[in-house]
Design a protein around this motif. Structure first.
Motif, PDB file in Angstrom:
ATOM      1  N   MET B  32       0.801  -1.001   0.229  1.00 16.04           N
ATOM      2  CA  MET B  32      -0.134  -0.068  -0.012  1.00 16.04           C
ATOM      3  C   MET B  32       0.904   1.054   0.036  1.00 16.04           C
ATOM      4  SD  MET B  32      -2.962  -0.982   2.580  1.00 16.04           S
ATOM      5  CE  MET B  32      -4.290   0.070   1.928  1.00 16.04           C
ATOM      6  N   TYR B  33       0.449   2.112  -0.751  1.00 20.15           N
ATOM      7  CA  TYR B  33       1.298   3.361  -0.929  1.00 20.15           C
ATOM      8  C   TYR B  33       0.581   4.735  -0.548  1.00 20.15           C
ATOM      9  CZ  TYR B  33       3.751  -0.043  -4.109  1.00 20.15           C
ATOM     10  OH  TYR B  33       4.239  -1.038  -4.564  1.00 20.15           O
ATOM     11  N   TRP B  34       1.015   5.878  -0.056  1.00 25.44           N
ATOM     12  CA  TRP B  34       0.418   7.081   0.023  1.00 25.44           C
ATOM     13  C   TRP B  34       1.344   8.047  -0.930  1.00 25.44           C
ATOM     14  CZ3 TRP B  34      -4.183   8.661   1.467  1.00 25.44           C
ATOM     15  CH2 TRP B  34      -4.731   7.889   2.531  1.00 25.44           C
ATOM     16  N   TYR B  35       0.672   8.608  -1.950  1.00 27.32           N
ATOM     17  CA  TYR B  35       1.124   9.890  -2.694  1.00 27.32           C
ATOM     18  C   TYR B  35       0.484  11.188  -2.440  1.00 27.32           C
ATOM     19  CZ  TYR B  35       2.918   6.052  -5.782  1.00 27.32           C
ATOM     20  OH  TYR B  35       3.775   4.861  -6.393  1.00 27.32           O
ATOM     21  N   ARG B  36       1.286  12.091  -2.988  1.00 29.78           N
ATOM     22  CA  ARG B  36       0.581  13.648  -2.858  1.00 29.78           C
ATOM     23  C   ARG B  36       0.576  14.107  -4.350  1.00 29.78           C
ATOM     24  NH1 ARG B  36       3.173  18.159   0.660  1.00 29.78           N
ATOM     25  NH2 ARG B  36       1.965  19.431  -1.005  1.00 29.78           N
ATOM     26  N   GLN B  37      -0.378  14.679  -4.833  1.00 36.94           N
ATOM     27  CA  GLN B  37      -0.377  15.111  -6.251  1.00 36.94           C
ATOM     28  C   GLN B  37      -0.397  16.825  -6.083  1.00 36.94           C
ATOM     29  OE1 GLN B  37      -3.327  14.073  -9.056  1.00 36.94           O
ATOM     30  NE2 GLN B  37      -1.912  14.190 -10.613  1.00 36.94           N
ATOM     31  N   ASP B  38       0.384  17.568  -6.521  1.00 32.30           N
ATOM     32  CA  ASP B  38       0.482  19.145  -6.673  1.00 32.30           C
ATOM     33  C   ASP B  38       1.049  19.517  -7.905  1.00 32.30           C
ATOM     34  OD1 ASP B  38       2.082  17.962  -3.770  1.00 32.30           O
ATOM     35  OD2 ASP B  38       0.584  19.261  -3.606  1.00 32.30           O
ATOM     36  N   PRO B  39       0.214  20.640  -8.215  1.00 31.98           N
ATOM     37  CA  PRO B  39       0.462  21.226  -9.717  1.00 31.98           C
ATOM     38  C   PRO B  39       1.888  21.481  -9.846  1.00 31.98           C
ATOM     39  CG  PRO B  39      -1.479  22.263  -8.732  1.00 31.98           C
ATOM     40  CD  PRO B  39      -0.950  21.499  -7.521  1.00 31.98           C
ATOM     41  N   GLY B  40       2.464  21.176 -10.869  1.00 36.52           N
ATOM     42  CA  GLY B  40       4.070  21.498 -11.023  1.00 36.52           C
ATOM     43  C   GLY B  40       5.001  20.433 -10.666  1.00 36.52           C
ATOM     44  N   HIS B  41       4.286  19.368  -9.605  1.00 39.85           N
ATOM     45  CA  HIS B  41       4.984  18.643  -9.054  1.00 39.85           C
ATOM     46  C   HIS B  41       4.690  17.326  -9.407  1.00 39.85           C
ATOM     47  CE1 HIS B  41       7.803  21.003  -6.356  1.00 39.85           C
ATOM     48  NE2 HIS B  41       6.636  21.797  -6.340  1.00 39.85           N
ATOM     49  N   GLY B  42       3.590  16.752  -9.908  1.00 42.72           N
ATOM     50  CA  GLY B  42       3.096  15.488 -10.212  1.00 42.72           C
ATOM     51  C   GLY B  42       2.819  14.738  -8.974  1.00 42.72           C
ATOM     52  N   LEU B  43       2.819  13.654  -9.296  1.00 40.58           N
ATOM     53  CA  LEU B  43       2.593  12.563  -7.922  1.00 40.58           C
ATOM     54  C   LEU B  43       4.067  12.279  -7.357  1.00 40.58           C
ATOM     55  CD1 LEU B  43       0.101  10.164  -9.840  1.00 40.58           C
ATOM     56  CD2 LEU B  43      -0.042  10.904  -7.387  1.00 40.58           C
TER      57      LEU B  43
END
Lengths: 112, 114
Positions: B32-43
């Motif tokens: 299992m994984y946790w990601y964050r997604q932000d404009p300009g940075h991707g996942l």
């Protein structure tokens, strides 16, 4: 450290056109290369996974290729439709504490 | 679709408060994984787990902690939320960590830290 780049960041095409999305990666020591689709406000949906020993994978109107030596993958979409409009992300799987490294995506708009 | 749910789906909180996000799967996948997604940075990967009580850091782990006491649940905690942690958080699962299979993603949690 693996870096994945997708160019262009955005692409607009008329319906029915065949198109190619590009993905490049810096470290060729990958286990696989994956393509995902993301609709606005949604999670990612896996489209195709190419193992490092493979050259291409096909699913319906989608065909993904992999050239490890040049650090490139392409996603070919045939006969594009307005429903194909989404952001397409590629990701390279290799070793390390960030096994799956994503590109920033190409936002595709197919105009009817 | 893979059976992955995230809760809450939206949350607004204030700087300095603790926040816990939950990921629940019904697929019995090991990873299992946790990601964050932000404009300009991707996942970007925050933390991941390769079994019950087995976790490791990802690329952007500072300010986050995780716990996995059961196969089906993976919790992400922001001990003291900051405005820089405003983001969309995605949970993902996979059956193996070898790259032989893909990762399946949840619908995401939109977190706003004021």
């Amino acid at each position: 450290k693996q870096e994945v780049t997708q160019i262009p960041a955005a692409l607009s095409v008329p319906e029915g056109e065949n198109l190619v999305l590009n993905c490049s990666f810096t470290d060729s020591a990958i286990y696989n290369l994956q393509w995902f689709r993301q609709d606005p406000g949604k999670g990612l949906t896996s489209l195709l996974l190419i193992q490092s020993s493979q050259r291409e994978q096909t699913s319906g109107r989608l065909n993904a290729s992999l050239d490890k030596s040049s650090g490139r993958s392409t996603l070919y979409i045939a006969a594009s439709q307005p429903g194909d409009s989404a952001t397409y992300l590629c990701a390279a799987f290799s070793t390390g504490n960030t096994p799956l490294v994503f590109g920033k995506g190409t936002r595709l708009s197919v105009i009817a | 679709d893979a059976g992955i749910t995230q809760s809450p789906r939206h949350k607004v909180t204030e700087t300095g408060t603790p926040v816990t996000l939950r990921c629940h799967q019904t697929e019995n996948h090991r990873y299992m994984y946790w990601y964050r997604q932000d404009p300009g940075h991707g996942l970007r990967l925050i933390h991941y787990s390769y079994g019950v009580k087995d976790t490791d850091k990802g690329e952007v782990s500072d300010g986050y902690s995780v716990s996995r006491s059961k196969t089906e649940d993976f919790l992400l905690t922001l001990e003291s939320a900051t405005s820089s942690q405003t983001s969309v958080y995605f949970c993902a699962i996979s059956d193996s960590g070898t790259g032989a299979d893909t990762q399946y993603f949840g619908p995401g949690t939109r977190l706003t830290v004021l």
